[in-house]
Design an enzyme around this catalytic site. Structure first.
Site, PDB file in Angstrom:
ATOM      1  N   ARG A 159      -8.145  -2.523  -1.272  1.00  0.00           N
ATOM      2  CA  ARG A 159      -7.953  -1.447  -0.285  1.00  0.00           C
ATOM      3  C   ARG A 159      -8.302  -0.085  -0.902  1.00  0.00           C
ATOM      4  O   ARG A 159      -8.060   0.155  -2.079  1.00  0.00           O
ATOM      5  CB  ARG A 159      -6.509  -1.472   0.245  1.00  0.00           C
ATOM      6  CG  ARG A 159      -6.275  -2.720   1.093  1.00  0.00           C
ATOM      7  CD  ARG A 159      -4.885  -2.765   1.658  1.00  0.00           C
ATOM      8  NE  ARG A 159      -4.611  -1.684   2.578  1.00  0.00           N
ATOM      9  CZ  ARG A 159      -3.402  -1.432   3.090  1.00  0.00           C
ATOM     10  NH1 ARG A 159      -2.373  -2.185   2.742  1.00  0.00           N
ATOM     11  NH2 ARG A 159      -3.234  -0.437   3.926  1.00  0.00           N
TER      12      ARG A 159
ATOM     13  N   ASP B 118       0.119   0.152  13.258  1.00  0.00           N
ATOM     14  CA  ASP B 118       0.519  -1.188  12.799  1.00  0.00           C
ATOM     15  C   ASP B 118       0.816  -2.124  13.974  1.00  0.00           C
ATOM     16  O   ASP B 118       0.938  -3.333  13.786  1.00  0.00           O
ATOM     17  CB  ASP B 118       1.757  -1.095  11.903  1.00  0.00           C
ATOM     18  CG  ASP B 118       1.446  -0.347  10.609  1.00  0.00           C
ATOM     19  OD1 ASP B 118       0.267  -0.332  10.205  1.00  0.00           O
ATOM     20  OD2 ASP B 118       2.371   0.227  10.013  1.00  0.00           O
TER      21      ASP B 118
ATOM     22  N   ARG C 291       0.971  -9.048   9.835  1.00  0.00           N
ATOM     23  CA  ARG C 291       0.976  -8.619  11.239  1.00  0.00           C
ATOM     24  C   ARG C 291       0.004  -9.439  12.089  1.00  0.00           C
ATOM     25  O   ARG C 291       0.235  -9.654  13.281  1.00  0.00           O
ATOM     26  CB  ARG C 291       0.679  -7.131  11.343  1.00  0.00           C
ATOM     27  CG  ARG C 291       1.748  -6.284  10.640  1.00  0.00           C
ATOM     28  CD  ARG C 291       1.847  -4.884  11.185  1.00  0.00           C
ATOM     29  NE  ARG C 291       2.401  -3.972  10.203  1.00  0.00           N
ATOM     30  CZ  ARG C 291       3.695  -3.815   9.935  1.00  0.00           C
ATOM     31  NH1 ARG C 291       4.588  -4.530  10.569  1.00  0.00           N
ATOM     32  NH2 ARG C 291       4.097  -2.947   9.017  1.00  0.00           N
TER      33      ARG C 291
ATOM     34  N   SER D 124      -3.612   9.780   7.739  1.00  0.00           N
ATOM     35  CA  SER D 124      -2.850   8.836   6.918  1.00  0.00           C
ATOM     36  C   SER D 124      -1.524   9.444   6.469  1.00  0.00           C
ATOM     37  O   SER D 124      -1.493  10.430   5.717  1.00  0.00           O
ATOM     38  CB  SER D 124      -3.669   8.428   5.683  1.00  0.00           C
ATOM     39  OG  SER D 124      -2.821   7.774   4.754  1.00  0.00           O
TER      40      SER D 124
ATOM     41  N   LYS E   9      -6.590  -2.311   6.536  1.00  0.00           N
ATOM     42  CA  LYS E   9      -5.191  -2.701   6.363  1.00  0.00           C
ATOM     43  C   LYS E   9      -5.133  -3.949   5.466  1.00  0.00           C
ATOM     44  O   LYS E   9      -6.078  -4.230   4.757  1.00  0.00           O
ATOM     45  CB  LYS E   9      -4.534  -2.911   7.738  1.00  0.00           C
ATOM     46  CG  LYS E   9      -4.471  -1.612   8.552  1.00  0.00           C
ATOM     47  CD  LYS E   9      -3.609  -0.573   7.862  1.00  0.00           C
ATOM     48  CE  LYS E   9      -3.612   0.766   8.556  1.00  0.00           C
ATOM     49  NZ  LYS E   9      -2.919   1.800   7.831  1.00  0.00           N
TER      50      LYS E   9
ATOM     51  N   GLY F 277       0.826  -1.212   0.000  1.00  0.00           N
ATOM     52  CA  GLY F 277       0.000   0.000   0.000  1.00  0.00           C
ATOM     53  C   GLY F 277       0.855   1.255   0.000  1.00  0.00           C
ATOM     54  O   GLY F 277       0.528   2.249  -0.656  1.00  0.00           O
TER      55      GLY F 277
END
Ligand code: S3P
Length: 434
Positions: free
Chosen positions: A120, A318, A395, A167, A345, A92
């Site tokens: 996304r 994150d 993650r 962002s 995400k 991304g």
């Protein structure tokens, strides 16, 4: 699919060092490519996402050589129209940042993405770039936009833009487009996000300043390579080991040369609020001057629940999945406010983490919706081993391995290969601590 069996009774002890921070690595490549001169980038991390940016720049005609963790970028040669569509894999950050760069070119580029990135949202970055004068077409579904996209760059003008979503990727895309725009570009943030783009542009000589919550970029100053860059260790990868070191009694882990960027240390602040013992030793006097770094030492101990406010979320966005794991091993209630962005995400991380942690016996739920969605966890101090799913998300996978290592009983994770997105050495690093 590569399944992974996790056995408990593991007491991690030792020193660990992480390859460079993923967010900084994208900026280092892109800004070096746009600058005059040669840049030698050291401690460059090798994973799917950083390679996506490197390959994208090569496709745009940039001369880049890589030998292990050293990358040499010959910048300032201009970009050329790629022969075929540019593939950004599932990164991304590559996609959103490169859109900002492509917006300022004089050619048309088609950008295609992998299956996780193709779902996304992209309107958040396309909208401001269009206001600056870029022509972008994208796959549409309702009001939202998704890859593939076609960008026709052109004459851009600077804008004043208030970010509707916190962002760093969108802010960075606007700033990168602002480099080739006429007039000043200002980005206003209601909640601060990581400032790696601002720091690196300044390091390369851009006319960029920060006034409270406003970033102001004046184009016209040529970017000049400082010659070399050292990327500090990735604090997002370190976070898994911080939590691991805290929730296993008897553990002690020293993390060397981690990034300590103020916009990224939310995980350390919150874990300390939960009662964690984390020693921070900033490194001074090294040639690294544009990003702070230091050593962290963590040892096992008791944690208590904590309240995380909406304004703190970008500084650990994150790390929220692994923070949810820590909250399950804490005693008492943890509330993470304003966590809605986690749904956008690599996968919907609210769903992936609630599903997995519930199967391990956690009391975890989400309340509210949209930007005011919160996660509530009633920590019981333990989890039980279970069958776990990565949802294809690096993650989620690494957070669940950490949870499983500290849980009572054994677990099995359906697929661990997705860690290659940000940390292919994750399992080897774990083994090194046994
Ligand atoms: C990133 C910013 C964050 C983060 C992502 C990397 C960056 O996304 O989640 O993994 O390098 O700028 P936002 O765009 O939501 O800030």
């Amino acid at each position: 699919m590569k399944p992974f069996a996790v056995k408990h009774k593991f007491i991690p002890r030792g020193k660990i060092f992480f390859p460079g921070d993923k967010s900084i690595s994208h900026r280092a490549l892109i800004i070096s490519a746009l600058s005059c001169g040669k840049t030698v980038i050291d401690n460059f991390p090798i994973h799917d996402d950083s390679l996506a940016t490197l390959n994208t720049l090569v496709a745009l005609g940039v001369r880049i050589k890589r030998v292990k963790h050293r990358v040499i970028v010959c910048g300032g040669q201009g970009l050329r129209q790629p022969k075929s569509p540019v593939f950004v894999n599932n990164s991304g950050t590559t996609l959103r940042l490169i859109l900002g760069v492509l917006a300022g070119t004089d050619f048309k580029t088609k950008v295609i993405a992998g299956k996780y990135l193709s779902v996304r949202p992209m309107a958040r970055v396309n909208d401001p770039l269009r206001l600056m004068g870029a022509k972008i077409t994208a796959r549409k579904k309702g009001k939202e936009e998704y890859p593939p996209m076609i960008v026709s760059g052109g004459c851009l003008k600077g804008i004043l833009y208030r970010l509707p979503v916190a962002s760093a990727q969108v802010k960075s895309a606007i700033l990168l487009a602002g480099l080739s725009a006429s007039g000043k570009t200002c980005v206003v943030e209601s909640v601060g996000t990581r400032d790696h783009t601002e720091r690196m542009l300044k390091y390369f000589g851009a006319d960029i300043s920060i006034n409270k919550n406003k970033v102001i970029l004046n184009p016209g100053c040529s970017l000049i390579s400082p010659g070399s860059i050292y990327i500090p260790g990735d604090i997002s990868s370190a976070a898994f080991f911080l939590v691991l070191g805290l929730i296993i009694p008897g553990a002690k882990i020293v993390i060397q040369r981690s990034s300590l960027n103020p916009g990224r240390i939310g995980i350390i602040k919150i874990l300390k609020r939960m009662g964690a013992k984390i020693k921070i030793e900033p490194l001074k006097g090294c040639k690294q001057i544009f990003e702070p770094m230091g050593n962290l030492t963590v040892s096992g101990g008791k944690l208590k629940g904590a309240l995380i406010s909406r304004t703190e979320v970008p500084s650990l966005i994150d790390e929220l999945p692994v923070l949810m794991v820590a909250a399950c091993f804490a005693e008492g209630k943890t509330i993470i406010k304003g966590a809605g962005e986690l749904r956008f995400k690599e996968t919907d991380r609210i769903n992936s983490m609630i599903t997995n942690l519930r199967s391990m016996g956690a009391d975890i739920r989400s309340i509210g919706s949209g930007s005011s969605e919160s996660i509530v966890i009633n920590g019981k101090g333990f989890l039980r081993g279970a069958e776990l799913k990565s949802f294809g998300d690096h993650r989620t996978a690494m957070s669940m391995v950490v949870a499983a290592l500290a849980a009572k009983g054994n677990s099995r994770l359906d697929d661990v290969s997705c860690v290659s997105k940000s940390f292919p050495g994750f399992l080897t690093a774990l083994k090194g601590l046994s």
